[in-house]
Motif scaffolding. Structure first.
Motif, short mmCIF file in Angstrom:
data_model
loop_
_atom_site.label_atom_id
_atom_site.label_comp_id
_atom_site.label_asym_id
_atom_site.label_seq_id
_atom_site.Cartn_x
_atom_site.Cartn_y
_atom_site.Cartn_z
N ASP A 1 0.60 -0.86 -0.06
CA ASP A 1 -0.50 0.26 0.05
C ASP A 1 0.61 1.18 -0.46
N ALA A 2 0.56 2.31 -0.51
CA ALA A 2 1.35 3.99 -0.06
C ALA A 2 2.17 3.54 0.97
N GLN A 3 1.63 3.34 2.36
CA GLN A 3 2.10 3.86 4.21
C GLN A 3 3.89 2.94 3.39
N PHE A 4 3.43 1.47 2.71
CA PHE A 4 4.90 1.03 2.75
C PHE A 4 6.04 1.35 1.75
N CYS A 5 4.91 2.18 0.42
CA CYS A 5 5.60 3.14 -0.84
C CYS A 5 6.72 4.11 0.29
N HIS A 6 5.57 4.47 1.08
CA HIS A 6 6.38 5.53 1.10
C HIS A 6 7.96 5.42 2.37
N ARG A 7 8.04 4.28 3.25
CA ARG A 7 8.41 3.89 4.01
C ARG A 7 10.09 3.19 3.42
N VAL A 8 9.59 2.49 1.83
CA VAL A 8 11.09 2.21 1.46
C VAL A 8 11.76 3.97 0.60
N SER A 9 10.14 4.45 0.02
CA SER A 9 10.84 5.74 -0.01
C SER A 9 11.40 6.51 0.74
N GLU A 10 11.56 6.48 2.19
CA GLU A 10 12.55 6.91 3.14
C GLU A 10 13.31 6.55 3.57
N ALA A 11 13.27 5.53 3.73
CA ALA A 11 14.75 4.36 3.06
C ALA A 11 16.05 4.67 1.79
N LEU A 12 15.47 5.45 1.07
CA LEU A 12 15.81 5.26 -0.07
C LEU A 12 16.47 7.07 -0.15
N ALA A 13 16.27 8.23 1.00
CA ALA A 13 16.26 9.95 0.64
C ALA A 13 17.13 9.78 2.02
N LEU A 14 17.27 8.48 3.43
CA LEU A 14 18.33 8.16 3.77
C LEU A 14 19.67 8.09 3.24
N GLY A 15 19.93 7.48 2.48
CA GLY A 15 20.91 6.89 1.59
C GLY A 15 21.31 6.17 1.39
N TYR A 16 19.44 4.50 1.78
CA TYR A 16 20.12 3.25 1.32
C TYR A 16 20.18 3.06 -0.30
N VAL A 17 20.35 1.58 -0.80
CA VAL A 17 19.89 1.07 -1.71
C VAL A 17 19.28 0.80 -1.99
N LEU A 18 18.76 0.21 -3.60
CA LEU A 18 17.59 -0.79 -3.49
C LEU A 18 19.02 -2.10 -3.52
N TYR A 19 18.37 -3.14 -2.99
CA TYR A 19 18.80 -5.03 -3.56
C TYR A 19 18.44 -5.89 -3.73
N GLY A 20 18.37 -5.47 -4.47
CA GLY A 20 17.51 -6.97 -5.25
C GLY A 20 16.15 -6.68 -5.97
N SER A 21 15.31 -7.42 -6.33
CA SER A 21 14.06 -6.98 -7.12
C SER A 21 12.53 -7.09 -5.81
N PRO A 22 12.15 -5.86 -5.29
CA PRO A 22 10.79 -6.72 -5.05
C PRO A 22 9.97 -7.96 -4.06
N ALA A 23 9.26 -7.97 -3.55
CA ALA A 23 8.97 -9.73 -3.46
C ALA A 23 7.71 -9.23 -3.34
N VAL A 24 6.58 -10.01 -3.52
CA VAL A 24 4.98 -9.42 -3.26
C VAL A 24 4.76 -11.68 -3.03
N THR A 25 3.79 -11.79 -1.68
CA THR A 25 3.16 -13.02 -1.57
C THR A 25 1.53 -12.43 -1.40
N PHE A 26 0.50 -13.32 -0.97
CA PHE A 26 -0.51 -12.65 -1.16
C PHE A 26 -0.82 -14.12 -0.03
#
Length: 67
Positions: free
Chosen positions: A20-45
């Motif tokens: 959801d949007a909250q999850f996307c904000h958490r990832v965006s906040e980590a990127l803004a702190l200076g983290y970089v993506l590591y690998g591809s995202p994963a999803v499950t149901f």
């Protein structure tokens, strides 16, 4: 940029939660702190909703692991 993540955060983080949007904000906040993506995202149901996961890593930890 410092060689250590801020606020005693770990060099590797696996962010998880409902897709959801909250999850996307958490990832965006980590990127803004200076983290970089590591690998591809994963999803499950989980039977009710889609759960997403995205790993992020502090960039200096990647350079240190390849030294």
């Amino acid at each position: 940029m410092t060689t250590l993540p801020p606020d005693n955060l770990p060099s590797y983080r696996l962010l998880t939660g409902p897709d959801d949007a909250q999850f996307c904000h958490r990832v965006s906040e980590a990127l803004a702190l200076g983290y970089v993506l590591y690998g591809s995202p994963a999803v499950t149901f989980n039977g009710e909703r889609v759960i997403a996961a995205q790993a992020v890593i502090w960039p200096h930890s990647v350079a240190a692991s390849h030294a």
